[in-house]
Design an enzyme around this catalytic site. Structure first.
Site, mmCIF file in Angstrom:
data_model
loop_
_atom_site.group_PDB
_atom_site.id
_atom_site.type_symbol
_atom_site.label_atom_id
_atom_site.label_comp_id
_atom_site.label_asym_id
_atom_site.label_seq_id
_atom_site.Cartn_x
_atom_site.Cartn_y
_atom_site.Cartn_z
ATOM 1 N N MET A 30 108.777 0.208 11.486
ATOM 2 C CA MET A 30 107.954 1.104 10.676
ATOM 3 C C MET A 30 106.579 0.469 10.423
ATOM 4 O O MET A 30 105.887 0.814 9.465
ATOM 5 C CB MET A 30 108.659 1.431 9.359
ATOM 6 C CG MET A 30 109.987 2.161 9.597
ATOM 7 S SD MET A 30 110.460 3.250 8.274
ATOM 8 C CE MET A 30 110.701 2.079 6.960
ATOM 9 N N GLY A 36 109.294 -11.432 10.907
ATOM 10 C CA GLY A 36 110.632 -10.919 11.213
ATOM 11 C C GLY A 36 110.569 -9.994 12.423
ATOM 12 O O GLY A 36 111.356 -10.134 13.377
ATOM 13 N N HIS A 37 109.624 -9.050 12.405
ATOM 14 C CA HIS A 37 109.448 -8.165 13.561
ATOM 15 C C HIS A 37 109.108 -8.983 14.811
ATOM 16 O O HIS A 37 109.618 -8.732 15.900
ATOM 17 C CB HIS A 37 108.312 -7.170 13.313
ATOM 18 C CG HIS A 37 108.514 -6.265 12.138
ATOM 19 N ND1 HIS A 37 107.777 -6.365 10.983
ATOM 20 C CD2 HIS A 37 109.368 -5.236 11.936
ATOM 21 C CE1 HIS A 37 108.148 -5.430 10.129
ATOM 22 N NE2 HIS A 37 109.122 -4.724 10.675
ATOM 23 N N LYS A 149 118.720 -8.680 8.735
ATOM 24 C CA LYS A 149 118.214 -8.425 7.381
ATOM 25 C C LYS A 149 118.749 -7.071 6.871
ATOM 26 O O LYS A 149 119.107 -6.925 5.715
ATOM 27 C CB LYS A 149 116.682 -8.429 7.443
ATOM 28 C CG LYS A 149 115.970 -7.573 6.447
ATOM 29 C CD LYS A 149 115.669 -8.354 5.222
ATOM 30 C CE LYS A 149 114.912 -7.597 4.150
ATOM 31 N NZ LYS A 149 114.650 -6.207 4.335
ATOM 32 N N ASP A 150 118.790 -6.092 7.776
ATOM 33 C CA ASP A 150 119.336 -4.765 7.450
ATOM 34 C C ASP A 150 120.696 -4.644 8.130
ATOM 35 O O ASP A 150 120.873 -3.851 9.059
ATOM 36 C CB ASP A 150 118.370 -3.678 7.928
ATOM 37 C CG ASP A 150 116.992 -3.856 7.324
ATOM 38 O OD1 ASP A 150 116.839 -3.630 6.120
ATOM 39 O OD2 ASP A 150 116.062 -4.267 8.046
ATOM 40 N N SER A 185 109.904 -9.006 4.446
ATOM 41 C CA SER A 185 110.019 -7.554 4.395
ATOM 42 C C SER A 185 108.622 -6.984 4.196
ATOM 43 O O SER A 185 107.796 -7.583 3.495
ATOM 44 C CB SER A 185 110.909 -7.148 3.209
ATOM 45 O OG SER A 185 110.705 -5.779 2.907
ATOM 46 N N SER A 186 108.380 -5.833 4.820
ATOM 47 C CA SER A 186 107.059 -5.195 4.651
ATOM 48 C C SER A 186 106.797 -4.907 3.177
ATOM 49 O O SER A 186 105.655 -4.849 2.738
ATOM 50 C CB SER A 186 107.003 -3.896 5.451
ATOM 51 O OG SER A 186 107.328 -4.144 6.807
HETATM 52 P P1 AMP Z 1 111.378 -2.030 9.595
HETATM 53 O O1 AMP Z 1 109.961 -2.015 10.100
HETATM 54 O O2 AMP Z 1 111.510 -2.573 8.217
HETATM 55 O O3 AMP Z 1 112.087 -0.720 9.808
HETATM 56 O O4 AMP Z 1 112.154 -3.081 10.503
HETATM 57 C C1 AMP Z 1 112.179 -2.982 11.895
HETATM 58 C C2 AMP Z 1 113.203 -3.947 12.434
HETATM 59 O O5 AMP Z 1 112.860 -5.280 12.038
HETATM 60 C C3 AMP Z 1 114.615 -3.687 11.861
HETATM 61 O O6 AMP Z 1 115.570 -3.890 12.893
HETATM 62 C C4 AMP Z 1 114.734 -4.730 10.781
HETATM 63 O O7 AMP Z 1 116.071 -5.110 10.507
HETATM 64 C C5 AMP Z 1 113.962 -5.888 11.401
HETATM 65 N N1 AMP Z 1 113.523 -6.828 10.379
HETATM 66 C C6 AMP Z 1 112.850 -6.528 9.225
HETATM 67 N N2 AMP Z 1 112.682 -7.648 8.487
HETATM 68 C C7 AMP Z 1 113.272 -8.670 9.164
HETATM 69 C C8 AMP Z 1 113.443 -10.065 8.934
HETATM 70 N N3 AMP Z 1 112.976 -10.646 7.827
HETATM 71 N N4 AMP Z 1 114.119 -10.797 9.850
HETATM 72 C C9 AMP Z 1 114.609 -10.216 10.978
HETATM 73 N N5 AMP Z 1 114.461 -8.897 11.261
HETATM 74 C C10 AMP Z 1 113.811 -8.137 10.370
#
Ligand code: AMP
Length: 257
Positions: A30, A36-37, A149-150, A185-186
């Protein structure tokens, strides 16, 4: 050269043409990208000939419209980062591209999605599963990467892909943390400086030998509003609010718990 693709038709032409015989790694996000990403993206770059990253803030997974409004966005910075990582394609759809039916059709799971994030955020996992299925159907990757993380989300996506015979490998990737233990986290940028100082306590306590009840009491004592601390399938999961910001985390349970 990183190429930005905005429509499913443009991607399909590539996927069935020039990229027909390539291994394709896909990382859905997102945006508001952080380390993390980047860890997911680097893994995909290593394991596949072509890497696609999508950026789409998916409105159907936000149960709270204010949370959607507040969600951080930095498209230009994200694109610059993806270019510097030499990601091959960025899929940047708009709502109509992903939801030609305006969300008339959706994916619902009835067991795993009724607990933890699912019970606290009604409709959240319908939105997640529906957008991930649509993205996987458009991109048609060989492998797709998700963060631990999720973890509940990862479990649901893994089981959805298995249940619907979708030809993609779902790969879990370890949680990336700041030096003090806070899971990246974002949403972390929304924390006040004071709450940012407190936030790593969630990870610290989840990793401790204390009972779930004791952890809850300890967090509340330090000004967290606890949503849940639950042991499930060999992991300990927690969700808390610091002010208006919701934080989630989870750790594997071991003998000491
Ligand atoms: P998001 O943009 O928050 O939807 O996350 C996109 C992907 O990045 C999802 O698969 C999340 O689980 C992963 N993600 C987010 N934060 C982390 C993190 N701190 N470590 C590893 N993966 C992450």
């Amino acid at each position: 050269m990183t190429q930005v693709i905005k429509t499913s038709e443009a991607w399909r032409a590539l996927r069935t043409g020039d990229l027909k015989d390539h291994s394709i790694g896909f990382v859905p996000t997102m945006g508001s990208l952080h380390a993390g990403h980047v860890s997911l993206i680097k893994r995909s770059l290593q394991e596949n000939a072509i890497t696609v990253v999508s950026i789409f803030v998916n409105p159907t997974q936000f149960n709270d419209p204010k949370d959607l409004e507040r969600y951080p966005r930095k498209d230009e910075e994200d694109l610059a980062l993806l270019r510097s990582l030499q990601v091959d394609y960025v899929f940047f759809p708009d709502y109509k591209t992903l939801y030609p039916d305006d969300y008339q059709f959706r994916v619902t799971e009835s067991i795993i999605s009724s607990i933890m994030e699912g019970s606290s955020r009604p409709g959240h996992f319908d939105g997640v599963l529906t957008v991930v299925m649509r993205l996987l159907n458009i991109i048609q990757p060989s492998r797709s990467y998700f963060g631990e993380k999720d973890y509940q989300q990862y479990l649901l996506i893994r089981e959805m892909v298995r249940s619907f015979f979708m030809p993609v490998e779902i790969i879990p990737c370890p949680t990336v943390r700041d030096a003090d233990g806070l899971a990246l986290s974002s949403r972390n940028v929304l924390l006040t400086p004071e709450d940012r100082q407190k936030a790593p306590m969630l990870f610290r306590l989840l990793s401790s030998t204390q009972s779930t009840d004791a952890i809850m009491i300890e967090l509340e004592r330090h000004g967290f509003h606890v949503d849940y601390i639950i042991d499930y399938e060999g992991r300990r999961f927690g969700a808390v609010y610091l002010g208006k910001v919701r934080l989630i985390d989870n750790v594997p349970l071991n003998e000491t718990h």
